[in-house]
Design an enzyme around this catalytic site. Structure first.
Site, PDB file in Angstrom:
ATOM      1  N   HIS A 164       0.501   2.305   2.918  1.00  0.00           N
ATOM      2  CA  HIS A 164       1.796   3.042   2.974  1.00  0.00           C
ATOM      3  C   HIS A 164       1.625   4.136   3.905  1.00  0.00           C
ATOM      4  CE1 HIS A 164       4.189   1.764  -0.732  1.00  0.00           C
ATOM      5  NE2 HIS A 164       3.493   0.814  -0.336  1.00  0.00           N
TER       6      HIS A 164
ATOM      7  N   GLU B  25       2.426   7.501   4.223  1.00  0.00           N
ATOM      8  CA  GLU B  25       1.564   8.646   3.883  1.00  0.00           C
ATOM      9  C   GLU B  25       0.064   8.643   3.596  1.00  0.00           C
ATOM     10  OE1 GLU B  25       5.624   8.477   1.499  1.00  0.00           O
ATOM     11  OE2 GLU B  25       4.358   7.132   2.433  1.00  0.00           O
TER      12      GLU B  25
ATOM     13  N   ARG C  58      -2.859  10.692   5.672  1.00  0.00           N
ATOM     14  CA  ARG C  58      -3.899  11.238   5.260  1.00  0.00           C
ATOM     15  C   ARG C  58      -5.325  10.609   5.361  1.00  0.00           C
ATOM     16  NH1 ARG C  58      -7.789   9.869   0.728  1.00  0.00           N
ATOM     17  NH2 ARG C  58      -8.679  11.950   0.101  1.00  0.00           N
ATOM     18  N   ARG C  59      -5.550   9.548   5.546  1.00  0.00           N
ATOM     19  CA  ARG C  59      -6.809   9.062   5.629  1.00  0.00           C
ATOM     20  C   ARG C  59      -7.272   9.224   7.290  1.00  0.00           C
ATOM     21  NH1 ARG C  59      -9.918   5.305   2.768  1.00  0.00           N
ATOM     22  NH2 ARG C  59      -8.879   5.171   0.557  1.00  0.00           N
TER      23      ARG C  59
ATOM     24  N   CYS D 172       7.423   7.005  -2.209  1.00  0.00           N
ATOM     25  CA  CYS D 172       7.952   5.714  -3.293  1.00  0.00           C
ATOM     26  C   CYS D 172       7.312   6.361  -4.564  1.00  0.00           C
ATOM     27  CB  CYS D 172       7.058   4.687  -2.956  1.00  0.00           C
ATOM     28  SG  CYS D 172       5.185   4.620  -3.143  1.00  0.00           S
TER      29      CYS D 172
ATOM     30  N   CYS E 264       2.985   6.824  -3.984  1.00  0.00           N
ATOM     31  CA  CYS E 264       2.626   7.979  -3.190  1.00  0.00           C
ATOM     32  C   CYS E 264       3.198   9.279  -3.675  1.00  0.00           C
ATOM     33  CB  CYS E 264       3.669   7.772  -1.821  1.00  0.00           C
ATOM     34  SG  CYS E 264       2.813   6.567  -0.635  1.00  0.00           S
TER      35      CYS E 264
ATOM     36  N   LYS F 248       0.059  10.175  -5.756  1.00  0.00           N
ATOM     37  CA  LYS F 248      -0.729  10.795  -4.911  1.00  0.00           C
ATOM     38  C   LYS F 248      -0.718  12.001  -4.480  1.00  0.00           C
ATOM     39  CE  LYS F 248      -2.795   6.056  -3.930  1.00  0.00           C
ATOM     40  NZ  LYS F 248      -3.364   5.199  -2.751  1.00  0.00           N
TER      41      LYS F 248
ATOM     42  N   ARG G 204      -1.323  14.560  -6.900  1.00  0.00           N
ATOM     43  CA  ARG G 204      -2.640  14.947  -7.157  1.00  0.00           C
ATOM     44  C   ARG G 204      -3.054  15.780  -6.125  1.00  0.00           C
ATOM     45  NH1 ARG G 204      -7.345   9.898  -7.796  1.00  0.00           N
ATOM     46  NH2 ARG G 204      -8.613  10.890  -6.332  1.00  0.00           N
TER      47      ARG G 204
END
Length: 461
Positions: free
Chosen positions: A73, A75, A79-80, A128, A258, A261, A264
């Site tokens: 996905h 997002e 981020r990665r 999502c 997402c 995450k 978090r």
């Protein structure tokens, strides 16, 4: 509003400058975009991702090497990619070459953000999961009809599987759909959110909630052990505020939505356990900006902020740091709604793009295009080799982190990395004690049903 417009414009322009490979076919394929922007004296995109898919549980790395990109996905991709960028910046810091992002902190071997450096996250669509369960007014059609005759797991998917089956039949007829040669068993799972349609009123907010008789739905499924979706007509279809896993075609995924995450990240930071070794404080997104799409401020607040607002007793370096939530008015040109508007007869069925794109501001190999969790275009014969790996998979990011550790003078290593017994990915993650303590507080106070990772999949070198 002008700031949101600048952010979205920068992201869309960065996407337009990328090579054609992995991009949607105009008028037939759509995708979602997310990006991390760094703000100093100026604003720049440091990581960008596109993608809508997530592999199923049986397609995950069977050998525990973690060479598959499980969650594609947008997002998560963005981020990665940002993690790759941060590792490069830390390389410069520890080697004495300097960093525009980090400066030395008080603790031995630790670094912190330079003054006036911050990060924000842009996403072209509401995340999502919980953030996508948005009220509709009577004048808005339900994008996906109620499921009444579907059996088994499909019924829990909010109709998403019916939509995906239609998409699958279209994908089989279109040879241009990115795929792995001879790898039907590694088929990815669609994002599953069913609220995107060209006929939607894109900017309805909670002010119209008194007129609401229905909701936009998400294909993300409630995690086991907690409340299930009632599947009642109208606003009673979903259970709001619960953890959800991304949807699959016939099998569950292990990837949290997402929305979950991002919630978090608002407590643990987006840097992850490994980079916490080097950082005195967690890194948080100061702002989350959503492009033009179905959006509700109260729902976003619930999904990304409220669920974690009361978490306390966090270790030093961590805090509840909710981002400011904003919406832009510019729509991504390759959104599903725009693709439907541009669709012409003879192009075949509209479907989500099968590829995911990562671009980040690093010197070596900034572009990474994947499909089905592996490098785009690799054959089945190459699976299991380094040639097939995405630069964003756990294995590759771990090796990048180990190169950072090797580049650090032994006298300048953080205390948490001075243990001789550190060998596997699991070892290094567990040795990040402050991160693990923060995660334990978040899990126990806000997300007790968050599934635990299988340790056997994380014991790679």
């Amino acid at each position: 509003l002008w700031a949101q417009q600048i952010m979205s414009t920068l992201c869309y322009e960065r996407f337009s400058q990328l090579p054609r490979r992995g991009k949607p076919e105009p008028g037939r394929e759509w995708t979602l975009l997310a990006a991390v922007l760094q703000i100093t004296l100026a604003m720049e995109v440091v990581s960008l991702g596109t993608g809508t898919k997530c592999i199923g549980q049986t397609a995950m790395s069977p050998t525990g090497v973690c060479d598959v990109l499980n969650d594609s996905h947008a997002e998560v991709i963005a981020r990665r990619g940002c993690i790759r960028y941060l590792i490069q910046e830390l390389h410069g810091a520890v080697s004495g070459q300097g960093s525009s992002v980090f400066c030395a902190a008080d603790e031995r071997g630790k670094w912190k953000l330079r003054p006036r450096v911050s990060f924000l996250l842009f996403t072209s669509h509401t995340p999502c999961g919980d953030a996508s369960i948005i009220p509709m007014t009577d004048s808005q059609p339900q994008p996906c009809p109620p499921v009444t005759s579907v059996k088994g797991h499909e019924q829990t998917d909010g109709g998403g599987d019916l939509k995906r089956k239609a998409e699958e039949s279209g994908e089989e007829r279109i040879s241009k759909q990115p795929h792995l040669e001879e790898t039907a068993e590694t088929k990815e799972e669609d994002r599953g959110d069913t609220e995107q349609r060209g006929s939607l009123n894109f900017n309805k907010t909670s002010e119209t909630s008194s007129q609401t008789s229905n909701i936009h739905r998400t294909g993300a499924k409630c995690v086991p052990g907690g409340p299930a979706d009632p599947l009642q007509p109208g606003v009673g279809y979903h259970s709001p505020g619960v953890l959800r896993v991304k949807p699959g075609r016939g099998e569950p995924t292990l990837s949290l939505s997402c929305s979950d995450k991002m919630a978090r990240w608002g407590v643990l930071g987006f840097q992850g356990a490994l980079l916490t070794h080097y950082l005195q404080e967690a890194l948080y997104f100061s702002t989350v900006v959503v492009g033009k799409c179905p959006y509700d401020q109260e729902v976003m607040q619930r999904a990304l902020v409220t669920r974690c607002a009361c978490v306390s007793d966090l270790p030093a370096g961590f805090a509840v740091r909710p981002p400011e939530l904003l919406q832009a008015t510019l729509e991504f040109p390759f959104s599903q709604a725009q693709t439907e508007l541009q669709h012409q007869a003879g192009q075949g069925r509209i479907s989500p793009c099968g590829a995911a794109i990562s671009w980040c501001n690093v010197t070596e190999q900034p572009l990474d295009v994947t499909a089905n969790g592996y490098k785009h275009g690799v054959t089945k014969k190459a699976l299991g080799t380094a040639k097939a790996r995405s630069l964003l998979c756990k294995s590759e990011l771990f090796h990048s982190f180990l190169s950072l550790v090797s580049a650090t003078d032994p006298s300048a290593l953080p205390d948490s990395l001075r243990k001789a017994e550190l060998q596997t990915y699991w070892d290094y993650k567990q040795a990040s004690q402050s991160y693990q303590q923060a995660w334990q507080q978040l899990r126990s106070q806000a997300f007790p049903l968050w599934p635990r990772s299988d340790r056997n999949l994380l014991l790679f070198h």
